[in-house]
Scaffold this active site. Sequence first.
Site, mmCIF file in Angstrom:
data_model
loop_
_atom_site.group_PDB
_atom_site.id
_atom_site.type_symbol
_atom_site.label_atom_id
_atom_site.label_comp_id
_atom_site.label_asym_id
_atom_site.label_seq_id
_atom_site.Cartn_x
_atom_site.Cartn_y
_atom_site.Cartn_z
ATOM 1 N N ASP A 124 16.340 65.835 -43.038
ATOM 2 C CA ASP A 124 17.509 66.775 -42.912
ATOM 3 C C ASP A 124 18.215 66.592 -44.300
ATOM 4 O O ASP A 124 18.138 65.636 -45.181
ATOM 5 C CB ASP A 124 18.151 66.446 -41.700
ATOM 6 C CG ASP A 124 18.889 65.075 -41.407
ATOM 7 O OD1 ASP A 124 19.435 64.688 -42.535
ATOM 8 O OD2 ASP A 124 18.667 64.505 -40.294
ATOM 9 N N HIS A 173 10.843 60.630 -47.436
ATOM 10 C CA HIS A 173 9.783 61.463 -46.470
ATOM 11 C C HIS A 173 9.776 63.086 -46.714
ATOM 12 O O HIS A 173 9.277 63.849 -45.828
ATOM 13 C CB HIS A 173 9.725 61.089 -44.951
ATOM 14 C CG HIS A 173 9.265 59.637 -44.743
ATOM 15 N ND1 HIS A 173 9.824 59.159 -43.488
ATOM 16 C CD2 HIS A 173 8.695 58.977 -45.639
ATOM 17 C CE1 HIS A 173 9.112 57.633 -43.583
ATOM 18 N NE2 HIS A 173 8.712 57.643 -44.911
ATOM 19 N N SER A 230 13.711 52.456 -36.693
ATOM 20 C CA SER A 230 13.039 51.507 -35.886
ATOM 21 C C SER A 230 12.190 50.616 -36.686
ATOM 22 O O SER A 230 11.589 49.635 -36.151
ATOM 23 C CB SER A 230 12.138 52.324 -34.787
ATOM 24 O OG SER A 230 11.182 52.889 -35.291
HETATM 25 P P1 OAD Z 1 12.530 56.155 -35.045
HETATM 26 O O1 OAD Z 1 12.673 57.035 -33.914
HETATM 27 O O2 OAD Z 1 11.235 55.379 -34.989
HETATM 28 O O3 OAD Z 1 13.747 55.146 -34.725
HETATM 29 C C1 OAD Z 1 14.985 55.620 -34.308
HETATM 30 C C2 OAD Z 1 16.163 54.461 -34.264
HETATM 31 O O4 OAD Z 1 17.308 55.026 -34.148
HETATM 32 C C3 OAD Z 1 15.837 53.605 -32.970
HETATM 33 O O5 OAD Z 1 15.711 52.193 -33.638
HETATM 34 C C4 OAD Z 1 16.870 53.892 -32.093
HETATM 35 O O6 OAD Z 1 17.186 52.626 -31.214
HETATM 36 C C5 OAD Z 1 17.974 54.330 -33.074
HETATM 37 N N1 OAD Z 1 18.946 55.056 -32.640
HETATM 38 C C6 OAD Z 1 18.865 55.899 -31.472
HETATM 39 N N2 OAD Z 1 20.318 56.588 -31.274
HETATM 40 C C7 OAD Z 1 21.167 56.164 -32.427
HETATM 41 C C8 OAD Z 1 22.444 56.450 -32.858
HETATM 42 N N3 OAD Z 1 23.253 57.235 -32.050
HETATM 43 N N4 OAD Z 1 22.735 55.819 -33.643
HETATM 44 C C9 OAD Z 1 21.946 54.857 -34.582
HETATM 45 N N5 OAD Z 1 20.921 54.479 -34.278
HETATM 46 C C10 OAD Z 1 20.286 55.190 -33.189
HETATM 47 O O7 OAD Z 1 12.899 56.726 -36.220
HETATM 48 P P2 OAD Z 1 12.491 56.471 -37.899
HETATM 49 O O8 OAD Z 1 12.643 54.879 -37.842
HETATM 50 O O9 OAD Z 1 13.533 56.865 -38.473
HETATM 51 O O10 OAD Z 1 8.347 60.055 -40.725
HETATM 52 O O11 OAD Z 1 11.090 56.806 -37.944
HETATM 53 C C11 OAD Z 1 10.686 56.527 -39.425
HETATM 54 C C12 OAD Z 1 9.767 57.899 -39.695
HETATM 55 O O12 OAD Z 1 8.657 57.852 -38.844
HETATM 56 C C13 OAD Z 1 10.266 59.039 -39.859
HETATM 57 O O13 OAD Z 1 11.073 59.339 -41.030
HETATM 58 C C14 OAD Z 1 9.436 60.072 -39.527
HETATM 59 C C15 OAD Z 1 8.417 59.303 -38.341
HETATM 60 O O14 OAD Z 1 7.250 59.471 -38.203
HETATM 61 C C16 OAD Z 1 8.101 61.246 -41.355
HETATM 62 O O15 OAD Z 1 8.295 62.442 -40.670
HETATM 63 C C17 OAD Z 1 6.959 61.334 -42.299
#
Ligand code: OAD
Length: 232
Positions: free
Chosen positions: A89, A104, A177
């Site tokens: 985004d 990404h 995560s």
């Molecule tokens: P995840 O869905 O794996 O992790 C999201 C994290 O955000 C988790 O640790 C949640 O606990 C946390 N979370 C939830 N609500 C929240 C809030 N209000 N404030 C802060 N944190 C919160 O997402 P990513 O780690 O971003 O790749 O995933 C990494 C990549 O995997 C993404 O960029 C995407 C995906 O596949 C691509 O699209 C290439």
Amino acid sequence: MRKIVFLTGAGMSVESGFKTFRGNDGLWENYPVEQVATHEGWENNPTLVTNFYNMLRKKLYDAEPNKGHKLIKDLEENYKVTVITQNVDNLHEKAGSTNVIHLHGELTKVCSSREPYNPEYIRELTPENCEITPGMLAGDGSLLRPFIVFFNENVPMIEPAAEVTSKADIFVIVGTSLNVYPAAGLVQYVPATAPIFLIDPEEVNASGWRNITHIKKGASQGMEELIQEYRI
Ligand code: OAD
């Protein structure tokens, strides 16, 4: 000016109305990741992939940055701030952050499927004109594809991200995560003298890391706590 580097993930945008990827009811629960976010998925069914990102893009143009995004931007008054984001985004930019590295890709852009990184064929879309009709071609005659780094593809922006991380005075991780590499590996580049903060309401598997201060809150509240309690 001291350098503060953020590494953000899907949790950063939750308060702006976006789903995370891996939680219950996360995006990958509802859409098979191998169909919509892998290189093979794109090759097998570009129409499905194009429509999936059309849907996300429409949602994005209605979304607003949240307080967490804004607090990161405000730190530019006192720090040299770099935001390394895994998010596709544009909410950091919409909040006013001036130095954002997208690991990404970016939902607001489309590119050539033959040469995704050739700037000649990268097009920035507008809210009025954000829908890609399946079958549309890029300037080089190849199929126009979303400017997204699919799984099983290289992550070229990891190099500038590692470089900036290796010079950080403070490193802050928000809402990821840390399951996806190479992004998760950036932590290894943080200088030993720099404190690391982690803002996430849930436990994050950071075992084996050196001392990390976990602020167990959502992005906005966590950023407030970082600024007020830790005097960042
Ligand atoms: P995840 O869905 O794996 O992790 C999201 C994290 O955000 C988790 O640790 C949640 O606990 C946390 N979370 C939830 N609500 C929240 C809030 N209000 N404030 C802060 N944190 C919160 O997402 P990513 O780690 O971003 O790749 O995933 C990494 C990549 O995997 C993404 O960029 C995407 C995906 O596949 C691509 O699209 C290439």
